[in-house]
Write a protein that holds these residues in place. Structure first.
Motif, mmCIF file in Angstrom:
data_model
loop_
_atom_site.group_PDB
_atom_site.id
_atom_site.type_symbol
_atom_site.label_atom_id
_atom_site.label_comp_id
_atom_site.label_asym_id
_atom_site.label_seq_id
_atom_site.Cartn_x
_atom_site.Cartn_y
_atom_site.Cartn_z
ATOM 1 N N MET A 34 -21.834 -7.036 -3.886
ATOM 2 C CA MET A 34 -23.261 -6.728 -3.918
ATOM 3 C C MET A 34 -23.564 -5.595 -4.889
ATOM 4 S SD MET A 34 -25.164 -8.626 -1.887
ATOM 5 C CE MET A 34 -25.042 -9.734 -0.492
ATOM 6 N N LEU A 35 -22.714 -4.574 -4.910
ATOM 7 C CA LEU A 35 -22.935 -3.459 -5.831
ATOM 8 C C LEU A 35 -22.834 -3.920 -7.279
ATOM 9 C CD1 LEU A 35 -20.951 -0.614 -4.018
ATOM 10 C CD2 LEU A 35 -23.427 -0.812 -4.251
ATOM 11 N N GLY A 41 -28.545 -5.988 -12.105
ATOM 12 C CA GLY A 41 -29.980 -6.203 -11.939
ATOM 13 C C GLY A 41 -30.340 -7.472 -11.195
ATOM 14 N N GLN A 42 -29.363 -8.151 -10.577
ATOM 15 C CA GLN A 42 -29.655 -9.400 -9.872
ATOM 16 C C GLN A 42 -30.328 -9.153 -8.531
ATOM 17 O OE1 GLN A 42 -26.172 -11.873 -9.633
ATOM 18 N NE2 GLN A 42 -25.635 -11.605 -11.776
ATOM 19 N N ILE A 43 -30.020 -8.043 -7.882
ATOM 20 C CA ILE A 43 -30.646 -7.696 -6.611
ATOM 21 C C ILE A 43 -31.045 -6.231 -6.651
ATOM 22 C CG2 ILE A 43 -29.396 -9.417 -5.271
ATOM 23 C CD1 ILE A 43 -27.522 -7.259 -4.332
ATOM 24 N N GLU A 46 -32.010 -1.178 -2.891
ATOM 25 C CA GLU A 46 -32.345 -0.945 -1.487
ATOM 26 C C GLU A 46 -32.106 -2.161 -0.611
ATOM 27 O OE1 GLU A 46 -36.292 -1.641 -3.739
ATOM 28 O OE2 GLU A 46 -34.353 -0.694 -4.076
ATOM 29 N N ALA A 47 -31.800 -3.300 -1.209
ATOM 30 C CA ALA A 47 -31.574 -4.516 -0.423
ATOM 31 C C ALA A 47 -30.112 -4.720 -0.061
ATOM 32 C CB ALA A 47 -32.077 -5.736 -1.198
ATOM 33 N N ILE A 48 -29.218 -3.899 -0.586
ATOM 34 C CA ILE A 48 -27.782 -4.137 -0.412
ATOM 35 C C ILE A 48 -27.387 -4.089 1.058
ATOM 36 C CG2 ILE A 48 -25.488 -3.217 -0.896
ATOM 37 C CD1 ILE A 48 -26.486 -2.336 -3.601
ATOM 38 N N THR A 49 -27.790 -3.030 1.762
ATOM 39 C CA THR A 49 -27.379 -2.869 3.163
ATOM 40 C C THR A 49 -27.876 -4.017 4.036
ATOM 41 O OG1 THR A 49 -27.433 -0.460 2.887
ATOM 42 C CG2 THR A 49 -27.426 -1.315 5.137
ATOM 43 N N ALA A 50 -29.144 -4.382 3.883
ATOM 44 C CA ALA A 50 -29.699 -5.464 4.703
ATOM 45 C C ALA A 50 -29.032 -6.795 4.393
ATOM 46 C CB ALA A 50 -31.206 -5.562 4.484
ATOM 47 N N LEU A 51 -28.787 -7.082 3.118
ATOM 48 C CA LEU A 51 -28.168 -8.352 2.747
ATOM 49 C C LEU A 51 -26.731 -8.437 3.266
ATOM 50 C CD1 LEU A 51 -29.480 -8.863 -0.901
ATOM 51 C CD2 LEU A 51 -30.259 -9.959 1.196
ATOM 52 N N ASP A 125 -29.488 -16.359 7.787
ATOM 53 C CA ASP A 125 -29.517 -16.856 6.411
ATOM 54 C C ASP A 125 -30.939 -16.950 5.881
ATOM 55 O OD1 ASP A 125 -29.392 -19.260 4.279
ATOM 56 O OD2 ASP A 125 -27.420 -18.355 4.434
ATOM 57 N N GLN A 126 -31.865 -17.418 6.713
ATOM 58 C CA GLN A 126 -33.262 -17.509 6.292
ATOM 59 C C GLN A 126 -33.868 -16.133 6.078
ATOM 60 O OE1 GLN A 126 -35.030 -20.249 5.461
ATOM 61 N NE2 GLN A 126 -36.597 -18.809 4.808
ATOM 62 N N ARG A 127 -33.564 -15.198 6.988
ATOM 63 C CA ARG A 127 -34.084 -13.838 6.828
ATOM 64 C C ARG A 127 -33.507 -13.182 5.580
ATOM 65 N NH1 ARG A 127 -36.481 -15.774 10.262
ATOM 66 N NH2 ARG A 127 -37.662 -16.189 8.369
ATOM 67 N N SER A 128 -32.280 -13.486 5.258
ATOM 68 C CA SER A 128 -31.673 -12.946 4.045
ATOM 69 C C SER A 128 -32.412 -13.428 2.809
ATOM 70 C CB SER A 128 -30.195 -13.343 3.976
ATOM 71 O OG SER A 128 -29.604 -12.911 2.765
ATOM 72 N N GLN A 129 -32.749 -14.723 2.779
ATOM 73 C CA GLN A 129 -33.496 -15.261 1.642
ATOM 74 C C GLN A 129 -34.899 -14.660 1.560
ATOM 75 O OE1 GLN A 129 -33.372 -19.560 1.202
ATOM 76 N NE2 GLN A 129 -31.506 -19.667 2.393
ATOM 77 N N ASP A 130 -35.564 -14.538 2.709
ATOM 78 C CA ASP A 130 -36.910 -13.969 2.714
ATOM 79 C C ASP A 130 -36.891 -12.519 2.249
ATOM 80 O OD1 ASP A 130 -37.786 -16.383 3.656
ATOM 81 O OD2 ASP A 130 -37.937 -15.741 5.751
ATOM 82 N N TYR A 131 -35.908 -11.770 2.747
ATOM 83 C CA TYR A 131 -35.838 -10.352 2.395
ATOM 84 C C TYR A 131 -35.537 -10.177 0.910
ATOM 85 C CZ TYR A 131 -34.594 -5.417 2.677
ATOM 86 O OH TYR A 131 -34.536 -4.061 2.486
ATOM 87 N N ALA A 132 -34.620 -10.988 0.396
ATOM 88 C CA ALA A 132 -34.306 -10.907 -1.033
ATOM 89 C C ALA A 132 -35.522 -11.257 -1.881
ATOM 90 C CB ALA A 132 -33.135 -11.836 -1.361
ATOM 91 N N GLU A 133 -36.329 -12.227 -1.422
ATOM 92 C CA GLU A 133 -37.529 -12.614 -2.173
ATOM 93 C C GLU A 133 -38.570 -11.500 -2.156
ATOM 94 O OE1 GLU A 133 -39.779 -15.128 -4.554
ATOM 95 O OE2 GLU A 133 -37.685 -15.252 -3.913
ATOM 96 N N ILE A 134 -38.732 -10.850 -1.003
ATOM 97 C CA ILE A 134 -39.691 -9.747 -0.911
ATOM 98 C C ILE A 134 -39.266 -8.585 -1.804
ATOM 99 C CG2 ILE A 134 -40.624 -7.997 0.647
ATOM 100 C CD1 ILE A 134 -40.563 -10.082 2.860
ATOM 101 N N ILE A 135 -37.980 -8.269 -1.786
ATOM 102 C CA ILE A 135 -37.485 -7.187 -2.634
ATOM 103 C C ILE A 135 -37.681 -7.533 -4.105
ATOM 104 C CG2 ILE A 135 -35.412 -5.975 -3.365
ATOM 105 C CD1 ILE A 135 -36.545 -4.976 -0.763
#
Length: 366
Positions: A34-35, A41-43, A46-51, A125-135
């Motif tokens: 993830m790091l 620049g792919q993610i 601040e999204a690393i911990t949640a993902l 998995d769905q929450r991960s996709q939603d969170y990544a999209e919001i970020i």
């Protein structure tokens, strides 16, 4: 019985240690991945911990299955190596008497695996996709930084703001260039601010400015003045709708579906708790260790059996997804592995008998 209580206690303590070690290894590996993606620049940072948290929940069933298999294998191998198993066998116990104590340890964990696989995993998995999209959308909004030219994530817009007031949320002297459909739109505005529409879409509202539209390299630019101009800087932040992949689809939507991908995913999810039970039983005969030989070849065989089993399930899932076979293919993999477990268990009950003779006795041949 005494041996049942001692075995359950030792299995529990060993499983706890194995789970912590495997979790630390897997989480640290995923964190490094993830790091690296964040550095590219792919993610967002601040999204690393949640993902990582969502990913760990999705990977939990496989981690727990491996924990159960390794724990049973390690504990029983130690019992063989320390001659403890010989004592119990001499006291009249057979390897079949160890099945129930192992199942007392395995069944609750298999139930936990079933719950996570069928319900928690798709949600994570769905929450991960939603969170990544919001970020990602927030990254689009954060492209507006005072005194810095920044490009949007879609590479179609460039922003520049001379000054920004954090109290009022308004910006002054704004430059924006939009390159869409082969045309370049350049906008200069004296003032602007960010607002959110009812559907959740983030927009940049510009006031008192000019807009230049035309093709690069040509002199036929169109010039217009405006009092108010609205530019979208992010899509709606509401849910993205249906799941983007089959791992995110709720289990209730998979039931009764004729889609081969849905059938394959449902078969895979149902296979997780079954494989946990089968591998725990398989670890019983594979844990046999001959103290006189001094070699732990059983661990190599156990590792090979684990990968063959998991690869067999993966191949069966892919065949179901491609429409080549039905549910029976993945059930056949479980049946074959269970048959192998019974054959090895029959042989290890009397290890001095050749394996071929044990098979003959198993099938009722003299």
């Amino acid at each position: 019985m005494v041996f049942q209580k001692s075995l359950t206690r030792e299995l529990t303590l060993t499983a706890l240690g194995v789970f912590v070690v495997l979790l630390a290894i897997i989480v640290s590996t995923q964190a490094i991945n993830m790091l690296g993606r964040a550095a590219e620049g792919q993610i967002a940072n601040e999204a690393i911990t949640a993902l990582i948290g969502f990913w760990t929940l999705g990977f939990f069933p496989v981690l727990m299955i491996l924990t159960v298999f390794v724990s049973v294998l390690v504990v029983l191998t130690r019992a063989w190596r320390d001659h403890e198993m010989v004592v119990w066998l001499s006291a009249g116990l057979s390897l079949r008497d160890w099945i129930w104590p192992i199942m007392r340890f395995t069944l609750p964990l298999a139930t936990l695996v079933a719950g996570v696989t069928l319900f928690v995993g798709p949600w994570a998995d769905q929450r991960s996709q939603d969170y990544a999209e919001i970020i990602k959308r927030r990254e689009e909004i954060s492209a507006i930084s005072p005194g810095v030219f920044k490009e949007s994530s879609s590479s179609t817009k460039v922003y520049f703001i001379e000054s920004y007031s954090g109290l009022s949320g308004a910006a002054a002297n704004i430059f924006m260039q939009d390159m869409t459909d082969g045309k370049v739109s350049t906008i200069f505005a004296k003032r602007g601010y960010i607002t959110t529409r009812k559907d959740g879409e983030r927009v940049l509202v510009l006031e008192d400015g000019k807009r230049y539209v035309g093709d690069p390299g040509k002199a036929d630019y169109q010039i217009g003045e405006f009092k108010r101009y609205t530019a979208s800087i992010g899509e709606s932040q509401s849910s993205t709708g249906p799941a983007g992949n089959r791992q995110s689809i709720p289990t209730r939507m998979l039931l009764g579906s004729g889609n081969p991908d849905y059938k394959a995913e449902l078969a895979w999810r149902l296979s997780m708790p079954l494989s946990c039970i089968v591998l725990a039983l398989l670890a019983l005969p594979l844990s046999y260790y001959n103290p006189r030989s001094g070699h732990t070849y059983n661990l190599l065989f156990a590792l090979l059996a684990f990968f063959v089993y998991q690869n067999g399930l993966t191949v069966a899932r892919n065949w179901i997804s491609q429409g080549k076979t039905g549910f029976w293919s993945i059930a056949l993999v479980h049946a074959l592995m269970l048959l192998l477990t019974m054959a090895l268990l029959k042989h290890r009950n009397r290890p001095q008998i050749p394996f071929s003779q044990s098979l003959a006795q198993m099938f009722g041949k003299n």
